[in-house]
Design a protein around this motif. Sequence first.
Motif, PDB file in Angstrom:
ATOM      1  N   VAL A 155       0.836  -1.202   0.000  1.00 20.23           N
ATOM      2  CA  VAL A 155       0.000   0.000   0.000  1.00 20.23           C
ATOM      3  C   VAL A 155       0.871   1.252   0.000  1.00 20.23           C
ATOM      4  O   VAL A 155       0.571   2.234  -0.691  1.00 20.23           O
ATOM      5  N   ALA A 156       1.959   1.225   0.775  1.00 20.35           N
ATOM      6  CA  ALA A 156       2.849   2.385   0.838  1.00 20.35           C
ATOM      7  C   ALA A 156       3.467   2.680  -0.522  1.00 20.35           C
ATOM      8  O   ALA A 156       3.524   3.835  -0.959  1.00 20.35           O
ATOM      9  N   VAL A 157       3.918   1.652  -1.223  1.00 27.00           N
ATOM     10  CA  VAL A 157       4.498   1.836  -2.556  1.00 27.00           C
ATOM     11  C   VAL A 157       3.432   2.274  -3.549  1.00 27.00           C
ATOM     12  O   VAL A 157       3.673   3.138  -4.411  1.00 27.00           O
ATOM     13  N   GLY A 158       2.225   1.700  -3.425  1.00 19.46           N
ATOM     14  CA  GLY A 158       1.150   2.043  -4.349  1.00 19.46           C
ATOM     15  C   GLY A 158       0.703   3.492  -4.263  1.00 19.46           C
ATOM     16  O   GLY A 158       0.153   4.032  -5.232  1.00 19.46           O
ATOM     17  N   HIS A 159       0.939   4.133  -3.117  1.00 15.71           N
ATOM     18  CA  HIS A 159       0.512   5.518  -2.947  1.00 15.71           C
ATOM     19  C   HIS A 159       1.641   6.533  -3.123  1.00 15.71           C
ATOM     20  O   HIS A 159       1.426   7.733  -2.898  1.00 15.71           O
TER      21      HIS A 159
END
Length: 361
Positions: A155-159
């Motif tokens: 999620v952190a990379v996706g955002h």
Amino acid sequence: MMPTPETISLTNHTSQMLCEPPYDEGRLPLVLLYSAVLAVGLPANLLTVYLTWLQVRRKNVLGVYLWSLSLCDLSYLGTLPMWAHYVSVGHLWPWSSTACKLTGYIFFNNMYISIFLLCCISCDRYIAVVYSVESRGLRRQRLAVLIALTVVLLVAVGHVPVFTMREGNAEEGDHRCFEPSQSSTMVTGFNYARFVVGFLIPLLVLVGTNRGILANVRRSTGLRQEQKVRVRWLAVAVVALFLVCFAPYHIILLVRAVLFHFPQLENENCLFERTMYTPYTISLGLSTVNSAVNPVLYVLSSDNIRKELSRGLTQVCDRAHQRPRSDSSQNKIQPTKNSWSKVSAAWLALNADRIWKTFEF
């Protein structure tokens, strides 16, 4: 007569004014909602972090997901004061663009970490209930830690694209921070992904796993009727809370993404600004309620947790009065150990006990 540059400029300015979202509508209710969620959610999650950490130390698999969820909700709640101030001053961001992007990153990041952790909790319970014997080799605390870390990292990379979006440049123009009226191709694609990956798929997972749990519990002969009712209530509450908190927001995101493909309709009629902006702000406020309700729904409603809190309070009171606890007080707060003695078959008792422990961790 040919229009002069001054006339064109005035026309564009008038169009922008007509299409400006009604920032003042719902301002006070939204600020009050943020404040109430923060007032309830902050102490509840702080307490839950401590209680679930005790379960993690006892090698409880479900405790890993619940502890991670509590930390996630705390981070999520930490952005609410800034958003409440932003709304209260008429949606004018008083800080830097970096602060806007960082706050937005934390806010949306933790929203979807929370959503995926809710899926992990439901999946873990489904495996424990439906495959109670086989899951003994699958439900390992190390694996749960690995899954939780994977969710956070993905999620952190996706955002990360949040930091490159011009919608976060709050120091420019009208000082807005990630307002939905500031749409672009990147934001539209982002909204489609958030609807499908961040809402639709998790909803299907929650519905499927909780239906499986209900079907298995309904067939169980080891659980008492009141226990079945409680499991049914919890399964329905999980799905209902998810829909109430996240469905309105993500449906509006989808509508906004679709409207981006019809610029003429949007520019001429100001469709989103006139009809959808106020519901959007309300739906955004509803998404924060999840952080305040999670501790109550998943942790503080547990009989075992309440008994543990009672033991802790009793110890504090005993120390204050400088006298040891009596045996009778211990007997009142300790869970009974013969609750399964009425079940005739030993394997049914063991299976029912495993099922119940996934809800009374």
